[in-house]
Design an enzyme around this catalytic site. Structure first.
Site, PDB file in Angstrom:
ATOM      1  N   HIS A 179       0.830  -1.228   0.000  1.00 30.66           N
ATOM      2  CA  HIS A 179       0.000   0.000   0.000  1.00 30.66           C
ATOM      3  C   HIS A 179       0.859   1.270   0.000  1.00 30.66           C
ATOM      4  CE1 HIS A 179       0.024  -0.327   4.688  1.00 30.66           C
ATOM      5  NE2 HIS A 179       1.038   0.401   4.288  1.00 30.66           N
TER       6      HIS A 179
ATOM      7  N   HIS B  91      -2.671   4.683   9.431  1.00 32.29           N
ATOM      8  CA  HIS B  91      -1.340   5.179   9.827  1.00 32.29           C
ATOM      9  C   HIS B  91      -1.509   6.492  10.591  1.00 32.29           C
ATOM     10  CE1 HIS B  91      -0.640   2.552   6.335  1.00 32.29           C
ATOM     11  NE2 HIS B  91       0.600   2.406   6.730  1.00 32.29           N
TER      12      HIS B  91
ATOM     13  N   HIS C  91       9.827  -4.138   4.417  1.00 30.89           N
ATOM     14  CA  HIS C  91      10.278  -2.743   4.479  1.00 30.89           C
ATOM     15  C   HIS C  91      10.420  -2.292   5.920  1.00 30.89           C
ATOM     16  CE1 HIS C  91       5.887  -2.097   4.710  1.00 30.89           C
ATOM     17  NE2 HIS C  91       6.006  -0.795   4.836  1.00 30.89           N
TER      18      HIS C  91
ATOM     19  N   GLU D 208       3.151  -5.546   8.785  1.00 32.61           N
ATOM     20  CA  GLU D 208       1.868  -5.315   8.107  1.00 32.61           C
ATOM     21  C   GLU D 208       1.356  -6.592   7.434  1.00 32.61           C
ATOM     22  OE1 GLU D 208       2.418  -0.568   6.947  1.00 32.61           O
ATOM     23  OE2 GLU D 208       2.859  -2.062   5.439  1.00 32.61           O
TER      24      GLU D 208
END
Ligand code: DHB
Ligand code: FE
Length: 279
Positions: free
Chosen positions: A12, A59, A193, A240
């Protein structure tokens, strides 16, 4: 009766959304990534889902450290794009499906999944970028959306196993909905990441590839991946990927992979996309 017929796993990354919004998808940096999204968009156009259940994380846009629901289900008729600090993305308002969402809320809670119920919930890049990836730049999203927001920001997030079990319950409950609906479920976020700290910039292609392979080849292994392994192998934001486990749990046994795309780098992230269909 309603049925979840397929699942999509996708990153995303906010810069992917910005590339779509600002017509940069054919620039050198982005072209290969977006070329790989074309078959997935074609699949989405052909499959014409009525509803997408989008499992995503906020977020610090709708929620903040003041209040952190582990699982929050969006019941509203509309979800506006959130302002993430540079104004809301210029993308269509996300239309909900309150009837299916309330059916899920009631039955999930009575089944033992104590959800937070959200009647207002602006949606940030965690939800709108996956829609842009699968639907491109558009005046209107092609299907209704039931947002399911998962805390992967503040320790402790739910385990992959708990997410998988939630997905299994979602599958059963969607099948009990009175209306005939074709439902797709998105598991979003990842892949490897890390945005902060000493290991910022971590990418682990071997981990990501094995993860995608095992969604169909050895699902129990991915369901059992613990937080510490995600953190070590896929970086702090790699956590995530527990949200992909809700998607996996919501599919019938032995789904088949119909499409995959993996590209490094997309901003700071290894961008992955997979489509799984029930057999
Ligand atoms: C990036 C990736 C994310 O998952 C996110 O939420 C924000 C930024 C990035 O790669 O830049
Ligand atoms: Fe993220």
């Amino acid at each position: 009766m309603a049925e979840i017929f397929a699942g999509v796993g996708t990153s995303h990354v906010p810069a992917i959304g910005a590339a779509v919004d600002h017509d940069k998808t054919q620039q050198d940096y982005w072209k290969a990534l977006f070329d790989g999204y074309e078959p997935a968009r074609k699949w989405m156009r052909e499959q014409k889902p009525d509803v997408a259940i989008i499992v995503y994380n906020d977020h610090a846009s709708a929620f903040s450290l003041k209040m952190i629901p582990t699982f929050a289900l969006g019941l509203a008729a509309e979800f506006p794009p959130a302002d993430e600090g540079y104004g809301p993305r210029q993308v269509p308002v996300v239309k909900g499906h309150p009837e299916l969402a309330w059916h899920l809320a009631e039955n999930l809670i009575l089944d033992g999944f104590d959800l937070t119920l959200a009647n207002e919930m602006p949606v940030d890049h965690g939800l709108t970028v996956p829609l842009s990836i699968m639907c491109g730049k558009t005046e209107e999203w092609p299907c209704a959306v039931v947002p399911l927001c998962v805390n992967v920001i503040q320790y402790p997030p739910p385990t992959g196993k708990r997410c998988f079990e939630l997905g299994q319950a979602i599958r059963r409950i969607v099948a009990g909905f009175h209306e005939s609906l074709r439902v797709v479920i998105f598991g979003t976020g990842g892949m490897s990441h890390q945005l902060q700290g000493e290991r910022a910039g971590v990418i682990n292609e071997a981990f990501d590839t094995r993860f995608m392979d095992d969604l169909t080849g050895d699902p129990q292994r991915v369901v059992d991946i613990e937080h510490v392994e995600y953190m070590r192998e896929a970086g702090s934001e790699g956590i995530e990927m527990v949200m992909w486990m809700v998607m996996l749990g919501a599919l019938a046994q032995n789904p088949r992979e119909v499409y995959r795309h993996y590209h490094v780098p997309a901003s700071n992230t290894a961008a992955g996309l997979i489509i799984l269909e029930n057999t």
